[in-house]
Enzyme design. Structure first.
Site, short mmCIF file in Angstrom:
data_model
loop_
_atom_site.label_atom_id
_atom_site.label_comp_id
_atom_site.label_asym_id
_atom_site.label_seq_id
_atom_site.Cartn_x
_atom_site.Cartn_y
_atom_site.Cartn_z
N GLY A 89 0.84 -1.21 0.00
CA GLY A 89 0.00 0.00 0.00
C GLY A 89 0.87 1.25 0.00
O GLY A 89 2.02 1.22 0.43
N ARG B 5 -1.91 8.09 4.10
CA ARG B 5 -2.36 8.75 5.34
C ARG B 5 -1.21 9.04 6.30
O ARG B 5 -1.35 9.79 7.25
CB ARG B 5 -3.43 7.89 6.03
CG ARG B 5 -4.76 7.88 5.31
CD ARG B 5 -5.71 6.81 5.81
NE ARG B 5 -5.41 5.49 5.26
CZ ARG B 5 -6.12 4.39 5.52
NH1 ARG B 5 -7.16 4.46 6.33
NH2 ARG B 5 -5.79 3.23 4.97
N GLY C 12 -13.06 -2.18 8.76
CA GLY C 12 -14.21 -2.80 8.11
C GLY C 12 -15.12 -3.41 9.18
O GLY C 12 -14.64 -4.06 10.11
N ALA D 169 41.43 13.69 41.21
CA ALA D 169 40.57 14.59 40.41
C ALA D 169 41.37 15.25 39.30
O ALA D 169 42.50 15.66 39.50
CB ALA D 169 39.97 15.64 41.33
N TYR E 269 46.74 10.82 22.73
CA TYR E 269 46.75 11.12 21.30
C TYR E 269 47.84 12.15 21.00
O TYR E 269 47.87 13.23 21.61
CB TYR E 269 45.36 11.68 20.93
CG TYR E 269 45.14 11.90 19.46
CD1 TYR E 269 45.48 10.93 18.53
CD2 TYR E 269 44.56 13.08 19.01
CE1 TYR E 269 45.25 11.14 17.18
CE2 TYR E 269 44.32 13.29 17.66
CZ TYR E 269 44.68 12.31 16.75
OH TYR E 269 44.45 12.52 15.41
N SER F 292 46.00 14.61 42.20
CA SER F 292 45.05 15.37 41.36
C SER F 292 45.76 16.20 40.30
O SER F 292 46.91 16.60 40.48
CB SER F 292 44.23 16.31 42.25
OG SER F 292 43.47 15.54 43.14
C1 UD1 Z 1 -7.90 -2.90 5.97
C2 UD1 Z 1 -9.20 -3.67 5.71
C3 UD1 Z 1 -10.16 -3.37 6.86
C4 UD1 Z 1 -9.54 -3.76 8.19
C5 UD1 Z 1 -8.19 -3.07 8.37
C6 UD1 Z 1 -7.48 -3.65 9.57
C7 UD1 Z 1 -9.42 -3.82 3.30
C8 UD1 Z 1 -10.11 -3.32 2.07
N1 UD1 Z 1 -9.76 -3.25 4.44
O1 UD1 Z 1 -8.20 -1.52 5.90
O2 UD1 Z 1 -11.38 -4.10 6.68
O3 UD1 Z 1 -10.42 -3.42 9.25
O4 UD1 Z 1 -7.35 -3.30 7.22
O5 UD1 Z 1 -6.32 -2.95 9.88
O6 UD1 Z 1 -8.62 -4.73 3.17
N2 UD1 Z 1 -1.89 -3.05 0.78
C9 UD1 Z 1 -1.26 -3.63 -0.30
N3 UD1 Z 1 -1.69 -3.31 -1.56
C10 UD1 Z 1 -2.71 -2.45 -1.80
C11 UD1 Z 1 -3.35 -1.86 -0.68
C12 UD1 Z 1 -2.92 -2.19 0.59
O7 UD1 Z 1 -0.34 -4.42 -0.13
O8 UD1 Z 1 -3.03 -2.23 -2.96
C13 UD1 Z 1 -1.41 -3.38 2.13
C14 UD1 Z 1 -0.97 -2.18 2.93
O9 UD1 Z 1 0.43 -1.94 2.76
C15 UD1 Z 1 -1.31 -2.57 4.36
C16 UD1 Z 1 -2.48 -3.55 4.19
O10 UD1 Z 1 -2.47 -3.96 2.85
O11 UD1 Z 1 -0.24 -3.22 5.01
C17 UD1 Z 1 -3.81 -2.93 4.55
O12 UD1 Z 1 -4.05 -1.81 3.71
P1 UD1 Z 1 -4.65 -0.47 4.29
O13 UD1 Z 1 -4.80 0.49 3.16
O14 UD1 Z 1 -3.93 -0.03 5.47
O15 UD1 Z 1 -6.12 -0.97 4.68
P2 UD1 Z 1 -7.09 -0.37 5.77
O16 UD1 Z 1 -7.78 0.80 5.18
O17 UD1 Z 1 -6.42 -0.19 7.04
CA CA Z 2 -4.30 -0.29 7.76
#
Ligand code: UD1
Ligand code: CA
Length: 463
Positions: A15, A19, A143, A383, A390, A408
Site C-alpha cells: 500500500g 495517510r 471494516g 581529580a 593522542y 590530582s
Molecule cells: C484494511 C481492511 C479493513 C480492516 C483493516 C485492519 C481492506 C479493504 N480493508 O483496511 O477491513 O479493518 O485493514 O487494519 O482490506 N496493501 C497492499 N496493496 C494495496 C493496498 C494495501 O499491499 O493495494 C497493504 C498495505 O500496505 C497494508 C495492508 O495492505 O499493510 C492494509 O491496507 P490499508 O490500506 O492499510 O487498509 P485499511 O484501510 O487499514
Molecule cells: Ca491499515
C-alpha cells in the site's frame, strides 16, 4: 506451530500509505527503532511457516529486499487494493498445500499466541475461510463485520461504504485471514470497488458465503494487538503500547519502575530481578543488566553488560562496555565503547573512560579522562587526571599498575607506564615510566616572595 497441514503466509506491504503523509514507506516506519513490518515478520517466523511472502509495491520493493534479504518478496505492480495484493503473493507461492495466512504489514502488535489459537480454531472448524475480528473501542477506519440474526458472519463492510447503522457496529475486521485453496481461487471473483477503484480483500467473506464455503469470524486476542497503523498518531500509539509491553514483561520478573511510561527498554535487552529503573532510563540494543541494580534518571545504556548490585547515577552514558558487580558509576559519567570496569570500582562525576580496563576496587571519582589505558586494581585516580593518549596522529597506551596513587590534576603522556604502588605528586606531567613504589614529581618548585603585593601597590600610587 507444526502439524501435518502446510502453512504459507502472505504479509501485505504494498500500500502507498498516503495517510502517513511521509515519503518513507509505511511499513518501513520505525517503532522503538525497529521497522514496523519487522514486528509482523517476527511473529510470522515464530509460527515456522513453510512459505512466507512479503507483497511489496514498486515504491518499496528495492528497500524491502535490501532490508530482508532472506525473505521472498512479491511485486504488486500497481496498488489496486488488498485483494489484488494477495493474488500477487499467491502467484509467488505457486503450488501450495494447506492454508494461507494473510496479515497486514501495518499491524505490528499481533502476537504469535493469538495467531496460533486462530489457526487451531480454523482447522478444528474445518473452515475454508476464517477471519479474526475484534471489538473496537473506536471502530473508525476498520471494516465492520455484518452478521445475520443468528449471528453468522455475512460480509465485511468497509467504512466508506457503510450506512450510519453499520458504522455503529463495533465488531471489526482485524486484517488477519486464513484461506484454503478453495477460497484463494475465489479471489479473482472480487470486483473493483466503485468508490475507490480498488479490489477489497474484505469482499471475500460475502463471496465465500454465497458459494457455500464454511466461513468463521472469531474475536480472538486483545484489541491492542490489532491496532492498524494508518497515521502518525497511530504509529505513536502503537509505539507506546510496544514499550509498555516490554515494561510489563520485566515487571512480572521483579524489575521495578518509578514511572513505567518514561523508560525505554530494547526488546532484546535483559534485566535482572530486583533492579530498579528511574524515569528517563534508556536501555538499548543487546544490553544485559544484572540483579539488584539501581539505574537513576537520564541514563542511557547501549549494548553493554552490567553486573549485579551496580549503581548507575544520574545522566550517565554507557556504550558497548562491560561493568562488573558492585560498581558505582556517575553521576555525569561517560563510559565509551571498549571499556571494562571491574568489580567494586568507583567512577564518579565528569569522568570519561574510553577503551580502557579499570581494575577491581579502583577509584576515579572526579573530572578525569582515561583513554586507551590499563588501570590495575585499587588504584586511586585523583581529580582532574588526564591520560594524554593522542599525539595528533596516533593513539598510545597508558599502563597503571595496581595500587598506584595518582595525585590530582596530573597528566600521563602516553605511551607511559606507572609501576605498582607508585605515587604521582599532584599537578605532575608524567612523560617517562615511573618505577614501582617510587614517587614521581614533575612540577616547578614553589617560590614565595614576601611582601610582593604591598610593594606593587605602593609603586602604583607613586605614578
Ligand atoms: C484494511 C481492511 C479493513 C480492516 C483493516 C485492519 C481492506 C479493504 N480493508 O483496511 O477491513 O479493518 O485493514 O487494519 O482490506 N496493501 C497492499 N496493496 C494495496 C493496498 C494495501 O499491499 O493495494 C497493504 C498495505 O500496505 C497494508 C495492508 O495492505 O499493510 C492494509 O491496507 P490499508 O490500506 O492499510 O487498509 P485499511 O484501510 O487499514
Ligand atoms: Ca491499515
Amino acid at each position: 506451530m507444526r502439524n501435518s497441514r502446510e502453512l504459507s503466509v502472505i504479509v501485505l506491504a504494498a500500500g502507498l500509505g498516503t495517510r502517513m503523509k511521509s515519503s518513507v514507506s509505511k511499513v518501513l516506519h520505525k517503532l522503538n527503532r525497529r521497522y514496523m513490518i519487522d514486528y509482523v515478520l517476527d511473529t510470522v517466523q515464530k509460527l515456522k511457516p513453510d512459505n512466507t511472502v512479503i507483497v511489496a509495491g514498486r515504491h518499496n520493493i528495492k528497500e524491502l529486499k535490501e532490508i530482508f534479504p532472506t525473505c521472498t518478496v512479491a511485486l504488486q505492480s500497481r496498488p489496486l487494493g488488498t485483494a489484488h495484493a494477495v493474488i500477487s503473493g499467491v502467484k509467488k507461492i505457486g503450488n501450495f498445500q494447506g492454508d494461507i495466512l494473510v496479515l497486514n504489514g501495518d499491524t505490528p502488535l499481533v502476537t504469535p499466541d493469538t495467531i496460533r489459537a486462530f489457526i487451531t480454531r480454523h482447522r478444528r472448524a474445518g473452515n475454508h475461510l476464517s477471519i479474526i475480528s475484534f471489538i473496537a473501542q473506536n471502530p473508525t477506519g476498520y471494516g465492520r463485520i455484518i452478521r445475520d440474526k443468528r449471528n453468522r458472519p455475512l460480509l465485511i463492510r468497509e467504512e466508506r461504504n457503510a450506512t450510519d447503522a453499520e458504522r455503529a457496529i463495533r465488531e471489526v475486521n482485524s486484517g488477519v485471514y486464513l484461506f484454503s485453496k478453495e477460497t484463494v481461487s475465489l479471489l479473482k471473483r472480487i470486483k473493483k470497488n466503485p468508490l475507490k477503484g480498488e479490489y477489497y480483500l474484505t469482499d471475500i467473506l460475502e463471496i465465500a458465503n454465497k458459494s457455500g464455503y464454511r466461513c468463521g469470524v472469531y474475536p480472538i486476542g486483545q484489541e491492542e494487538e490489532f491496532l492498524g497503523i494508518n497515521t502518525k498518531d497511530e504509529l505513536l500509539q502503537a509505539q507506546r503500547r510496544l514499550r509498555l509491553r516490554v515494561v510489563r514483561y520485566w515487571l512480572d520478573r521483579d524489575v521495578s519502575f518509578i514511572d513505567e511510561e518514561r523508560v525505554y527498554i530494547s526488546p532484546d535487552a535483559v534485566i535482572g530481578a530486583g533492579t530498579t529503573l528511574y524515569p528517563d532510563v534508556v536501555i538499548e540494543g543487546n544490553s544485559r543488566i544484572g540483579e539488584n541494580c539501581v539505574i537513576y534518571p537520564n541514563v542511557r545504556i547501549t549494548d553493554s553488560q552490567i553486573g549485579d548490585s551496580v549503581l548507575i547515577k544520574d545522566s550517565t552514558v554507557v556504550e558497548s562496555s562491560v561493568i562488573g558487580s558492585d560498581v558505582v558509576v556517575g553521576p555525569f559519567a561517560r563510559i565509551r565503547p571498549g571499556t571494562e570496569i571491574k568489580k567494586s570500582a568507583r567512577i564518579g562525576n565528569f569522568v570519561e573512560i574510553k577503551a580502557s580496563v579499570i581494575g577491581e576496587g579502583t577509584k576515579a571519582q572526579h573530572l578525569s579522562y582515561i583513554g586507551d589505558a590499563e588501570v590495575g586494581e585499587n588504584v586511586n585516580v585523583g581529580a582532574g587526571t588526564i591520560t594524554c593518549n593522542y599525539d595528533g596522529e596516533r593513539k598510545h597506551k597508558t599502563i597503571i599498575d595496581k595500587e598506584v596513587f595518582i595525585g590530582s590534576d596530573s597528566q600521563l603522556i602516553a605511551p607511559v607506564r606507572v609501576g605498582r604502588g607508585a605515587y604521582i605528586g599532584a599537578g605532575s606531567t608524567i612523560t617517562d615510566d615511573v618505577p614501582a613504589y617510587s614517587l614521581a614529581l614533575s612540577r616547578v618548585r614553589q617560590r614565595n616572595i614576601k611582601g610582593w603585593v604591598k610593594r606593587r601597590k605602593k609603586k602604583k600610587k607613586r605614578c
